[in-house]
Design an enzyme around this catalytic site. Structure first.
Site, mmCIF file in Angstrom:
data_model
loop_
_atom_site.group_PDB
_atom_site.id
_atom_site.type_symbol
_atom_site.label_atom_id
_atom_site.label_comp_id
_atom_site.label_asym_id
_atom_site.label_seq_id
_atom_site.Cartn_x
_atom_site.Cartn_y
_atom_site.Cartn_z
ATOM 1 N N TYR A 153 -5.328 4.773 -9.371
ATOM 2 C CA TYR A 153 -6.364 3.827 -8.935
ATOM 3 C C TYR A 153 -7.637 4.006 -9.761
ATOM 4 O O TYR A 153 -8.294 3.024 -10.127
ATOM 5 C CB TYR A 153 -6.667 4.028 -7.448
ATOM 6 C CG TYR A 153 -5.682 3.351 -6.538
ATOM 7 C CD1 TYR A 153 -5.978 2.129 -5.953
ATOM 8 C CD2 TYR A 153 -4.453 3.925 -6.277
ATOM 9 C CE1 TYR A 153 -5.076 1.493 -5.119
ATOM 10 C CE2 TYR A 153 -3.526 3.306 -5.440
ATOM 11 C CZ TYR A 153 -3.843 2.080 -4.870
ATOM 12 O OH TYR A 153 -2.931 1.455 -4.057
ATOM 13 N N VAL A 200 -5.345 0.263 6.039
ATOM 14 C CA VAL A 200 -4.030 0.552 6.605
ATOM 15 C C VAL A 200 -3.476 1.766 5.860
ATOM 16 O O VAL A 200 -3.888 2.031 4.731
ATOM 17 C CB VAL A 200 -3.081 -0.664 6.451
ATOM 18 C CG1 VAL A 200 -3.519 -1.795 7.332
ATOM 19 C CG2 VAL A 200 -2.994 -1.127 4.995
ATOM 20 N N CYS A 217 0.820 -1.210 0.000
ATOM 21 C CA CYS A 217 0.000 0.000 0.000
ATOM 22 C C CYS A 217 0.858 1.266 0.000
ATOM 23 O O CYS A 217 1.685 1.451 0.895
ATOM 24 C CB CYS A 217 -0.907 -0.022 1.235
ATOM 25 S SG CYS A 217 -1.682 1.554 1.638
#
Length: 306
Positions: free
Chosen positions: A178, A121, A56
């Site tokens: 994204y 997260v 991430c």
């Protein structure tokens, strides 16, 4: 992607896709990093656990701050990753795994038994309260910067400019990749990639005449940009179909990313295998057979041009 609804995990619940377009959902968890918590981070960082995934980019920026601001030997990490069955899994090594937690969503439901939202997260866990204090990468970055060692990542002289720049970086590149990769409509994909390429050219021009985004000293903005660029050729130019350019096509951006990669302790925070698996194996709608593409051959330790 799955989410918690009233404290219970639902695999098929997902509010991020809207009419074929990806729209990142805002966190439903309030950030609790007040002055008392920040002071506790200064005095007893061992009482907290930083929960991150090496795949991430938002986690990665926080891990870089954890590393550069002197927390690597003072505050434990709990790594989350692997196939996203019930979201992020807690990997076996780490303090929260030893405490019996198996999924990140378990930390959220322990914090609030009625929590509804995604279990994301990075997250800052308080071992004494047994609660997630924040899942805001921005708030965690700011807190680590305030109480850590070394030069500030949010220097006062650049505060106003960074407040303008960071949302532009998010919208134009970090989140736009994204939007491109998860798009289910051609027009949404094309609009997102236009944003990505325009921002890459803007950043290339900016970094052609200076070492970092705000001059000669590294800031939180550089950590954010690095966390995106180090993934670009590996997953964004391939799996997310931002195919017009590679990072290595941009002389200044390539030099910038390599320079940070070669800083002490940074290479240890980059796990290209985990990055590839994190994207390819957890995106079933665009990769139904779960194939993981090869890692591009890139010499990250080449010192030429630095």
């Amino acid at each position: 992607m799955g989410m918690l609804i009233d404290g219970r995990w639902h695999d098929d619940a997902d509010r991020s896709m809207q009419d074929g377009a990806y729209r990142r959902e805002l966190s439903a968890l309030p950030s609790r990093l007040d002055a008392a918590v920040v002071e506790a981070l200064r005095e007893t960082p061992e009482h907290f656990v930083l929960v991150v995934s090496f795949s991430c980019p938002w986690s990665h920026a926080v891990v870089l701050a954890w590393q550069l601001k002197g927390f690597a030997k003072r505050m434990p990490l709990q790594i989350a990753g692997g196939p996203r069955v019930q979201g992020y899994a807690i990997k076996p090594d780490g303090p929260l795994a030893k405490a019996g937690y198996r999924h990140v969503h378990g930390l959220y439901s322990a914090t609030d038994p009625t929590y509804t939202g995604r279990a994301t997260v990075p997250a800052l866990w308080d071992e004494r309260e047994k609660a997630v204090l924040s899942n805001s990468s921005e708030d965690i970055l700011v807190a680590l910067d305030k109480v850590g060692t070394g030069p500030s990542l949010f220097p006062d002289e650049h505060a106003d400019d960074m407040a303008v720049f960071l949302p532009q970086l998010f919208d134009g590149l970090s989140n736009a990749v994204y939007r491109a990769g998860k798009a289910q409509r051609q027009d949404e994909y094309e609009e997102a990639t236009r944003s990505v390429y325009a921002m890459l050219h803007t950043l290339e021009e900016r970094l052609s005449s200076q070492t970092y985004l705000f001059g000669q000293a590294i800031t939180a903005a550089d950590l954010r940009l690095f966390a995106t660029l180090v993934r670009y050729d590996t997953v964004y130019a391939t799996h997310f179909r931002c195919t017009r350019y590679r990072l290595t096509d941009f002389l200044a951006l390539w030099r910038f990313t390599r320079r940070i990669y070669q800083m002490p302790g940074v290479a240890e925070t980059v796990d290209f295998d985990e990055i590839r698996r994190g994207y390819y194996l957890n995106d079933g709608s665009h990769n139904p057979f779960g194939l993981v593409a090869d890692q591009p051959e890139i010499d990250w330790m080449d010192h030429s041009g630095l």
